[in-house]
Scaffold this motif. Structure first.
Motif, PDB file in Angstrom:
ATOM      1  N   VAL A 241       0.766  -1.157   0.132  1.00  0.00           N
ATOM      2  CA  VAL A 241      -0.112   0.028   0.163  1.00  0.00           C
ATOM      3  C   VAL A 241       0.936   1.273   0.073  1.00  0.00           C
ATOM      4  N   ASP A 242       2.151   1.086  -0.234  1.00  0.00           N
ATOM      5  CA  ASP A 242       3.010   2.422  -0.231  1.00  0.00           C
ATOM      6  C   ASP A 242       2.608   3.187  -1.300  1.00  0.00           C
ATOM      7  N   PRO A 243       2.692   4.536  -1.326  1.00  0.00           N
ATOM      8  CA  PRO A 243       2.323   5.450  -2.420  1.00  0.00           C
ATOM      9  C   PRO A 243       3.027   5.177  -3.815  1.00  0.00           C
ATOM     10  N   ASP A 244       4.139   4.604  -3.826  1.00  0.00           N
ATOM     11  CA  ASP A 244       4.746   4.200  -4.983  1.00  0.00           C
ATOM     12  C   ASP A 244       4.605   3.024  -5.659  1.00  0.00           C
ATOM     13  N   ASP A 245       3.651   2.113  -4.999  1.00  0.00           N
ATOM     14  CA  ASP A 245       3.478   0.683  -5.430  1.00  0.00           C
ATOM     15  C   ASP A 245       2.463   0.701  -6.432  1.00  0.00           C
ATOM     16  N   ARG A 246       2.550   0.632  -7.437  1.00  0.00           N
ATOM     17  CA  ARG A 246       1.179   1.105  -8.367  1.00  0.00           C
ATOM     18  C   ARG A 246       0.994  -0.227  -9.320  1.00  0.00           C
ATOM     19  N   THR A 247       1.643  -1.510  -8.925  1.00  0.00           N
ATOM     20  CA  THR A 247       1.107  -2.555  -9.655  1.00  0.00           C
ATOM     21  C   THR A 247      -0.454  -2.906  -9.625  1.00  0.00           C
ATOM     22  N   PRO A 248      -1.164  -2.738  -8.485  1.00  0.00           N
ATOM     23  CA  PRO A 248      -2.475  -3.225  -8.280  1.00  0.00           C
ATOM     24  C   PRO A 248      -3.475  -2.164  -9.339  1.00  0.00           C
ATOM     25  N   ALA A 249      -2.823  -1.013  -9.355  1.00  0.00           N
ATOM     26  CA  ALA A 249      -3.771   0.179 -10.296  1.00  0.00           C
ATOM     27  C   ALA A 249      -3.613  -0.436 -11.686  1.00  0.00           C
ATOM     28  N   ALA A 250      -2.149  -1.094 -12.339  1.00  0.00           N
ATOM     29  CA  ALA A 250      -2.073  -1.344 -13.350  1.00  0.00           C
ATOM     30  C   ALA A 250      -2.907  -2.475 -13.711  1.00  0.00           C
ATOM     31  N   ILE A 251      -3.064  -3.642 -12.932  1.00  0.00           N
ATOM     32  CA  ILE A 251      -3.899  -4.674 -12.886  1.00  0.00           C
ATOM     33  C   ILE A 251      -5.166  -4.449 -13.035  1.00  0.00           C
ATOM     34  N   ARG A 252      -5.778  -3.459 -12.166  1.00  0.00           N
ATOM     35  CA  ARG A 252      -7.220  -3.089 -12.334  1.00  0.00           C
ATOM     36  C   ARG A 252      -7.359  -2.371 -13.823  1.00  0.00           C
ATOM     37  N   ALA A 253      -6.592  -1.518 -14.193  1.00  0.00           N
ATOM     38  CA  ALA A 253      -6.740  -0.881 -15.437  1.00  0.00           C
ATOM     39  C   ALA A 253      -6.857  -1.933 -16.628  1.00  0.00           C
ATOM     40  N   ALA A 254      -6.013  -3.107 -16.501  1.00  0.00           N
ATOM     41  CA  ALA A 254      -5.978  -4.014 -17.622  1.00  0.00           C
ATOM     42  C   ALA A 254      -7.054  -4.935 -17.612  1.00  0.00           C
ATOM     43  N   ALA A 255      -7.494  -5.335 -16.391  1.00  0.00           N
ATOM     44  CA  ALA A 255      -8.338  -6.223 -16.145  1.00  0.00           C
ATOM     45  C   ALA A 255     -10.195  -5.853 -16.386  1.00  0.00           C
ATOM     46  N   SER A 256     -10.713  -6.908 -16.660  1.00  0.00           N
ATOM     47  CA  SER A 256     -12.046  -6.719 -16.963  1.00  0.00           C
ATOM     48  C   SER A 256     -12.966  -6.678 -15.659  1.00  0.00           C
ATOM     49  N   ARG A 257     -12.423  -7.586 -14.559  1.00  0.00           N
ATOM     50  CA  ARG A 257     -12.991  -7.355 -13.210  1.00  0.00           C
ATOM     51  C   ARG A 257     -11.739  -7.924 -12.248  1.00  0.00           C
ATOM     52  N   VAL A 258     -12.012  -7.261 -11.012  1.00  0.00           N
ATOM     53  CA  VAL A 258     -11.089  -7.686  -9.927  1.00  0.00           C
ATOM     54  C   VAL A 258     -11.926  -8.395  -8.920  1.00  0.00           C
ATOM     55  N   PHE A 271      -2.116 -10.072  -1.815  1.00  0.00           N
ATOM     56  CA  PHE A 271      -2.646 -10.760  -2.948  1.00  0.00           C
ATOM     57  C   PHE A 271      -3.706 -10.163  -3.592  1.00  0.00           C
ATOM     58  N   LEU A 272      -3.771 -10.131  -4.914  1.00  0.00           N
ATOM     59  CA  LEU A 272      -4.704  -9.547  -5.908  1.00  0.00           C
ATOM     60  C   LEU A 272      -5.014 -10.560  -6.987  1.00  0.00           C
ATOM     61  N   LEU A 273      -6.122 -10.833  -7.161  1.00  0.00           N
ATOM     62  CA  LEU A 273      -6.761 -11.579  -8.237  1.00  0.00           C
ATOM     63  C   LEU A 273      -7.671 -10.928  -9.311  1.00  0.00           C
TER      64      LEU A 273
END
Length: 342
Positions: A241-258, A271-273
């Motif tokens: 959840v660090d401000p510079d950790d942006r991988t979750p946002a990238a996955i959300r943008a690429a995925a159809s649903r989280v 973990f994010l699925l």
């Protein structure tokens, strides 16, 4: 029970164990309850001093334990499972291929609650190898009421209680994020761990991409792998959840649903699925927390086998992992033969 002469017992069902004693050789049950007397058994029984034995009388309202066990087999066995022959009212199922075991827990509990029967299985969602024992079932008394077994049939319905889902051959893509890795400042030690875990299932990393910490760049790498036909995309780095950790946002943008970002499992809470879906394709995209790199067993080990069967894992399944979701950190690690994830 009925007492009859041994010579008249062929085809009858023995009601109790009969012990044979041969001095210096054996003292054990020669014939066990439920055994159907054969012609060749007569001389043996007579040599044991058994001129009369007690056998079961069938009045048409009951089933022999082996017949009851056979009904349990019919209600549980599914494709990919081999059944043993009934013995003393017991049948076992074993895996005919590698895969993930599933059981309808609610129906199983209702059936076991009827009484006089027992169906026991390995844990839910357990990854198994060919030849692994999956379940054992038995009728507890020598005979059981037909009406009780009909009640079992009714509760079970027309769908087997158990399933063994085979693994699929998948193309796997990995996106390693982190400017420090992208720029070559540090060595990527995460990807080899992922490769080793995939190898255990006969898979490999088919495509690998590096990305810095810019969200749009990571998103583009994920989308590139999807365009190349990957069946699963795994993202490492930048999952906190660090401000510079942006991988979750990238996955959300690429995925159809989280499905979820965060699970009640330690190690592995971050973990994010997610799933990308288009034109009949459904591709899981998973964000792996750093613990996967150094802990022997994490959330990734719990979900990877299920993802490799093509399962669309629902959020409530992940929520239920809280009970058993605390790894005890045993040394050496015994996973999956432990309580973690069970």
């Amino acid at each position: 029970m009925k007492e009859i002469r041994v010579e008249e017992a062929v085809g009858k069902v023995l009601c109790h164990d009969l012990t044979q004693i041969i001095r210096g050789v054996t003292k054990d049950a020669r014939f066990r309850k439920g055994h159907v007397i054969q012609e060749e058994d007569i001389p043996v029984l007579l040599s044991m001093g058994k001129d009369h034995i007690f056998v079961w009388e069938n009045d048409g309202t009951k089933l022999h334990e082996d017949e009851g066990a056979e009904i349990l087999r019919q209600l549980t066995q599914n494709q990919g499972m081999a059944a043993s022959e009934p013995k003393e009212g017991k049948i076992e199922l074993t895996a005919q291929h590698d895969g993930v075991f599933h059981v309808d827990e609610e129906r199983l509990a209702a059936i076991n609650g009827i009484g006089d029967i027992a169906i026991a299985t390995i844990p839910q969602h357990f990854p198994v190898k060919k030849g692994t024992k999956l379940a054992g079932m038995r009728v507890i008394p020598l005979v059981i009421d037909k009406e009780k077994m009909e009640a079992v049939r009714k509760l079970a319905g027309d769908k087997p209680l158990m399933e063994l889902r085979p693994y699929r051959k998948m193309k796997v893509g990995v996106v390693t994020t982190g400017t420090e890795v992208f720029a070559g400042r540090i060595k990527d030690t995460f990807t080899p761990v992922i490769a080793a875990k995939l190898k255990a299932f006969g898979l490999q990393i088919d495509e690998h991409r590096l990305s810095d910490d810019v969200m749009e760049h990571t998103q583009a790498k994920i989308e590139e792998l999807l365009a190349l036909g990957m069946d699963m995309v795994l993202c490492t780095g930048g999952m906190s959840v660090d401000p510079d950790d942006r991988t979750p946002a990238a996955i959300r943008a690429a995925a159809s649903r989280v499905v979820t970002y965060g699970v009640p499992v330690l190690p592995g809470a971050m973990f994010l699925l997610a799933y990308w879906e288009k034109e009949g394709r459904r591709v899981p995209i998973a964000g792996l927390p750093g613990c996967v790199m150094y802990s022997p067993a994490t959330i990734f080990d719990l979900v990877l086998p299920r993802l490799l069967t093509g399962e669309d894992i629902p959020k409530n399944d992940l929520d239920r992992l809280g009970v058993g979701g605390l790894c005890m950190g045993c040394k050496p690690c015994h996973y999956p033969f432990c309580s973690f994830g069970k």
